[in-house]
Design a protein around this motif. Structure first.
Motif, PDB file in Angstrom:
ATOM      1  N   ALA A 104       2.147   1.731  -3.385  1.00 12.33           N
ATOM      2  CA  ALA A 104       1.053   2.165  -4.273  1.00 12.33           C
ATOM      3  C   ALA A 104       0.744   3.644  -4.081  1.00 12.33           C
ATOM      4  CB  ALA A 104      -0.190   1.317  -4.015  1.00 12.33           C
ATOM      5  N   ASP A 105       0.837   4.126  -2.841  1.00  9.50           N
ATOM      6  CA  ASP A 105       0.597   5.544  -2.571  1.00  9.50           C
ATOM      7  C   ASP A 105       1.616   6.432  -3.286  1.00  9.50           C
ATOM      8  OD1 ASP A 105      -1.564   4.960  -0.996  1.00  9.50           O
ATOM      9  OD2 ASP A 105      -0.474   5.074   0.903  1.00  9.50           O
ATOM     10  N   ALA A 106       2.777   5.850  -3.616  1.00 13.34           N
ATOM     11  CA  ALA A 106       3.813   6.586  -4.351  1.00 13.34           C
ATOM     12  C   ALA A 106       3.761   6.251  -5.846  1.00 13.34           C
ATOM     13  CB  ALA A 106       5.191   6.259  -3.784  1.00 13.34           C
ATOM     14  N   ASN A 107       2.641   5.641  -6.274  1.00 12.15           N
ATOM     15  CA  ASN A 107       2.439   5.268  -7.680  1.00 12.15           C
ATOM     16  C   ASN A 107       3.464   4.243  -8.167  1.00 12.15           C
ATOM     17  OD1 ASN A 107       0.185   7.033  -8.111  1.00 12.15           O
ATOM     18  ND2 ASN A 107       1.630   8.753  -8.232  1.00 12.15           N
ATOM     19  N   SER A 126       9.144   2.791   6.068  1.00 11.49           N
ATOM     20  CA  SER A 126       7.906   2.025   6.214  1.00 11.49           C
ATOM     21  C   SER A 126       7.513   1.825   7.674  1.00 11.49           C
ATOM     22  CB  SER A 126       8.066   0.661   5.537  1.00 11.49           C
ATOM     23  OG  SER A 126       6.899  -0.126   5.717  1.00 11.49           O
ATOM     24  N   ARG A 158       0.837  -1.210   0.000  1.00  6.44           N
ATOM     25  CA  ARG A 158       0.000   0.000   0.000  1.00  6.44           C
ATOM     26  C   ARG A 158       0.871   1.259   0.000  1.00  6.44           C
ATOM     27  NH1 ARG A 158      -2.874  -2.285   4.533  1.00  6.44           N
ATOM     28  NH2 ARG A 158      -4.532  -3.676   3.831  1.00  6.44           N
ATOM     29  N   GLU A 159       1.937   1.240   0.796  1.00  6.40           N
ATOM     30  CA  GLU A 159       2.825   2.401   0.854  1.00  6.40           C
ATOM     31  C   GLU A 159       3.473   2.665  -0.503  1.00  6.40           C
ATOM     32  OE1 GLU A 159       4.147   2.072   5.582  1.00  6.40           O
ATOM     33  OE2 GLU A 159       5.387   1.164   4.018  1.00  6.40           O
ATOM     34  N   GLU A 219       4.000   0.299  -8.764  1.00  8.00           N
ATOM     35  CA  GLU A 219       3.354  -1.008  -8.845  1.00  8.00           C
ATOM     36  C   GLU A 219       4.295  -2.057  -8.269  1.00  8.00           C
ATOM     37  OE1 GLU A 219       1.083  -3.915 -12.054  1.00  8.00           O
ATOM     38  OE2 GLU A 219       2.632  -2.537 -12.751  1.00  8.00           O
ATOM     39  N   ILE A 231      11.081   4.315   0.306  1.00  8.26           N
ATOM     40  CA  ILE A 231       9.806   4.063   0.979  1.00  8.26           C
ATOM     41  C   ILE A 231       9.949   2.935   1.993  1.00  8.26           C
ATOM     42  CG2 ILE A 231       7.456   3.190   0.605  1.00  8.26           C
ATOM     43  CD1 ILE A 231       7.550   4.740  -2.085  1.00  8.26           C
TER      44      ILE A 231
END
Length: 211
Positions: free
Chosen positions: A56-59, A109, A53-54, A61, A105
């Motif tokens: 994904a929040d930074a775009n 985390s 999720r973290e 994949e 990230i």
């Protein structure tokens, strides 16, 4: 006395808030597990979900390795999954352009012990080591990553065959590795993380959400 009472109330409110946050996190994890089960995918560990999720929040994949590989012989899957371990099987694959950002990230985390696989390091590999050719899939980097983790282990049908090789494994969990002998507990099919999930897994995921 008033100050002590205030502190006690504050502690209780903080504990209630922590409990609510934990409950929400568990519910979201259960809901995501159900969604994955509907798609035929195994549930991910909580720490893997958080990191995914973290990212994904930074775009970014991040593809779980277990989603894009398979083991072609079900008789060998219990020991192969046991040997590889959930951390490697559920490692998150990111593309070369995202590797540096993914590192940053992960460093910040909220969770630990989740792996990120750099696709650039596994995109092109030589022919698979003997014994690892059962690991297949459409994503070359994911396949090569797990094959590298399996290493030079040969599949052996008997004790005599085990002792012919430096590294060998049997279907019932015996490992012979460079002078060491170990019995490893195999993974039950209902707990497989690679390949489509069973009906039992889907039902368990649905029950968790409804609780």
């Amino acid at each position: 006395a008033a100050k002590a009472l205030h502190n006690e109330i504050f502690k209780e409110m903080q504990a209630a808030g922590d409990a609510l946050t934990k409950a929400e996190r568990e519910y979201n994890a259960a809901k995501e597990a159900q969604q994955r089960a509907v798609l035929g995918k195994s549930p991910l560990a909580p720490n893997v979900l958080i990191l995914q999720r973290e990212l994904a929040d930074a775009n970014i994949e991040a593809i779980p390795v277990c989603d894009v590989v398979r083991i072609d012989d079900p008789d060998w899957q219990p020991i192969i999954e046991s040997f590889l371990g959930a951390t490697n099987i559920q490692a998150l694959l990111v593309q070369e352009t995202d590797e540096r950002r993914a590192f940053q990230i992960a460093r910040q985390s909220r969770t630990y012990d989740s792996k990120i696989v750099r696709a650039s390091k596994y995109a092109h590999r030589a022919s698979p080591p003997a014994g690892s050719e059962l690991i297949r899939g459409d994503n070359e980097a994911a396949v090569h990553y797990l094959r590298a983790k399996l290493g030079d282990f040969r599949r052996a049908a008997s004790e005599d065959e085990c002792f012919k090789h430096r590294f060998a494994m049997t279907q019932d969990g015996m490992l012979l590795a460079d002078g060491e002998i170990m019995r490893k507990k195999t993974i039950h099919p209902t707990d497989f993380k690679i390949g489509p999930v069973t009906a039992d897994t889907r039902a368990a995921a649905a029950a968790q959400v409804s609780e």
